[in-house]
Design a protein around this motif. Sequence first.
Motif, PDB file in Angstrom:
ATOM      1  N   MET A 100       0.837  -1.209   0.000  1.00  0.00           N
ATOM      2  CA  MET A 100       0.000   0.000   0.000  1.00  0.00           C
ATOM      3  C   MET A 100       0.867   1.253   0.000  1.00  0.00           C
ATOM      4  O   MET A 100       0.575   2.218  -0.699  1.00  0.00           O
ATOM      5  CB  MET A 100      -0.955   0.008   1.199  1.00  0.00           C
ATOM      6  N   LYS A 101       1.933   1.221   0.785  1.00  0.00           N
ATOM      7  CA  LYS A 101       2.835   2.370   0.841  1.00  0.00           C
ATOM      8  C   LYS A 101       3.496   2.588  -0.524  1.00  0.00           C
ATOM      9  O   LYS A 101       3.624   3.720  -0.986  1.00  0.00           O
ATOM     10  CB  LYS A 101       3.889   2.154   1.931  1.00  0.00           C
ATOM     11  N   GLN A 102       3.907   1.497  -1.181  1.00  0.00           N
ATOM     12  CA  GLN A 102       4.510   1.612  -2.504  1.00  0.00           C
ATOM     13  C   GLN A 102       3.494   2.134  -3.519  1.00  0.00           C
ATOM     14  O   GLN A 102       3.837   2.951  -4.377  1.00  0.00           O
ATOM     15  CB  GLN A 102       5.062   0.264  -2.969  1.00  0.00           C
ATOM     16  N   ALA A 103       2.260   1.685  -3.423  1.00  0.00           N
ATOM     17  CA  ALA A 103       1.211   2.147  -4.333  1.00  0.00           C
ATOM     18  C   ALA A 103       0.948   3.638  -4.141  1.00  0.00           C
ATOM     19  O   ALA A 103       0.783   4.382  -5.111  1.00  0.00           O
ATOM     20  CB  ALA A 103      -0.072   1.344  -4.120  1.00  0.00           C
ATOM     21  N   GLN A 104       0.926   4.091  -2.902  1.00  0.00           N
ATOM     22  CA  GLN A 104       0.718   5.506  -2.617  1.00  0.00           C
ATOM     23  C   GLN A 104       1.883   6.337  -3.142  1.00  0.00           C
ATOM     24  O   GLN A 104       1.689   7.421  -3.691  1.00  0.00           O
ATOM     25  CB  GLN A 104       0.525   5.730  -1.118  1.00  0.00           C
ATOM     26  N   SER A 105       3.077   5.823  -2.988  1.00  0.00           N
ATOM     27  CA  SER A 105       4.260   6.515  -3.483  1.00  0.00           C
ATOM     28  C   SER A 105       4.217   6.624  -5.009  1.00  0.00           C
ATOM     29  O   SER A 105       4.494   7.676  -5.579  1.00  0.00           O
ATOM     30  CB  SER A 105       5.524   5.784  -3.049  1.00  0.00           C
ATOM     31  N   LEU A 106       3.843   5.544  -5.666  1.00  0.00           N
ATOM     32  CA  LEU A 106       3.730   5.540  -7.119  1.00  0.00           C
ATOM     33  C   LEU A 106       2.657   6.520  -7.576  1.00  0.00           C
ATOM     34  O   LEU A 106       2.842   7.250  -8.550  1.00  0.00           O
ATOM     35  CB  LEU A 106       3.409   4.133  -7.636  1.00  0.00           C
ATOM     36  N   GLN A 107       1.544   6.569  -6.855  1.00  0.00           N
ATOM     37  CA  GLN A 107       0.470   7.497  -7.198  1.00  0.00           C
ATOM     38  C   GLN A 107       0.957   8.944  -7.103  1.00  0.00           C
ATOM     39  O   GLN A 107       0.669   9.762  -7.972  1.00  0.00           O
ATOM     40  CB  GLN A 107      -0.745   7.288  -6.292  1.00  0.00           C
ATOM     41  N   LYS A 108       1.703   9.255  -6.065  1.00  0.00           N
ATOM     42  CA  LYS A 108       2.235  10.614  -5.919  1.00  0.00           C
ATOM     43  C   LYS A 108       3.209  10.948  -7.047  1.00  0.00           C
ATOM     44  O   LYS A 108       3.198  12.049  -7.582  1.00  0.00           O
ATOM     45  CB  LYS A 108       2.908  10.781  -4.558  1.00  0.00           C
ATOM     46  N   GLY A 148      11.051   8.229 -15.234  1.00  0.00           N
ATOM     47  CA  GLY A 148      11.446   8.080 -13.844  1.00  0.00           C
ATOM     48  C   GLY A 148      10.378   7.455 -12.963  1.00  0.00           C
ATOM     49  O   GLY A 148      10.653   7.014 -11.856  1.00  0.00           O
ATOM     50  N   VAL A 149       9.149   7.390 -13.455  1.00  0.00           N
ATOM     51  CA  VAL A 149       8.050   6.850 -12.659  1.00  0.00           C
ATOM     52  C   VAL A 149       7.998   5.343 -12.870  1.00  0.00           C
ATOM     53  O   VAL A 149       7.912   4.863 -13.982  1.00  0.00           O
ATOM     54  CB  VAL A 149       6.701   7.483 -13.068  1.00  0.00           C
ATOM     55  N   ALA A 150       8.075   4.604 -11.812  1.00  0.00           N
ATOM     56  CA  ALA A 150       8.018   3.136 -11.827  1.00  0.00           C
ATOM     57  C   ALA A 150       9.050   2.556 -12.777  1.00  0.00           C
ATOM     58  O   ALA A 150       8.794   1.592 -13.469  1.00  0.00           O
ATOM     59  CB  ALA A 150       6.622   2.650 -12.196  1.00  0.00           C
ATOM     60  N   GLY A 151      10.190   3.171 -12.814  1.00  0.00           N
ATOM     61  CA  GLY A 151      11.258   2.674 -13.667  1.00  0.00           C
ATOM     62  C   GLY A 151      10.948   2.792 -15.143  1.00  0.00           C
ATOM     63  O   GLY A 151      11.550   2.138 -15.966  1.00  0.00           O
ATOM     64  N   GLY A 152       9.979   3.656 -15.498  1.00  0.00           N
ATOM     65  CA  GLY A 152       9.627   3.865 -16.895  1.00  0.00           C
ATOM     66  C   GLY A 152       8.810   2.747 -17.490  1.00  0.00           C
ATOM     67  O   GLY A 152       8.669   2.652 -18.700  1.00  0.00           O
ATOM     68  N   ASN A 153       8.226   1.902 -16.670  1.00  0.00           N
ATOM     69  CA  ASN A 153       7.488   0.737 -17.170  1.00  0.00           C
ATOM     70  C   ASN A 153       5.989   0.956 -17.203  1.00  0.00           C
ATOM     71  O   ASN A 153       5.228   0.006 -17.118  1.00  0.00           O
ATOM     72  CB  ASN A 153       7.808  -0.496 -16.319  1.00  0.00           C
ATOM     73  N   LEU A 154       5.548   2.204 -17.328  1.00  0.00           N
ATOM     74  CA  LEU A 154       4.120   2.465 -17.377  1.00  0.00           C
ATOM     75  C   LEU A 154       3.672   2.686 -18.812  1.00  0.00           C
ATOM     76  O   LEU A 154       4.360   3.323 -19.592  1.00  0.00           O
ATOM     77  CB  LEU A 154       3.786   3.730 -16.552  1.00  0.00           C
ATOM     78  N   PRO A 155       2.479   2.194 -19.184  1.00  0.00           N
ATOM     79  CA  PRO A 155       1.977   2.430 -20.527  1.00  0.00           C
ATOM     80  C   PRO A 155       1.639   3.901 -20.721  1.00  0.00           C
ATOM     81  O   PRO A 155       1.184   4.567 -19.796  1.00  0.00           O
ATOM     82  CB  PRO A 155       0.737   1.546 -20.621  1.00  0.00           C
TER      83      PRO A 155
END
Length: 102
Positions: free
Chosen positions: A7-15, A90-97
């Motif tokens: 959950m903490k990682q998900a919140q960090s990714l969302q930010k 830079g977000v999620a190691g660049g692995n987002l669509p």
Amino acid sequence: MDFAKMMKQAQSLQKEMEAAQKRIEALEVTGTSGGGSISILLAGKGRMKSISIDPTCCKEEPEVLEDLILAAYSDAWSKLEEKRRQEMSGVAGGNLPMDLIG
């Protein structure tokens, strides 16, 4: 991995995503064609903010002017997509669509 850590990682990714989207919204790129006789300014989400047409272009056949406008838009769009990719790298190691950033 425990649920709290996920959950903490998900919140960090969302930010991170929200911050990147704000930076993308603030982007502006200019595309040109016809040796700079046509220029188009696009905002970060792809909205056209302005178009500039050198008056000498108006003496051309309408089809030529249309092609120059399309070429300038295409140039601007390509530049915008590249900047958006750079922003998201830079977000999620660049692995987002790309469709996640709208």
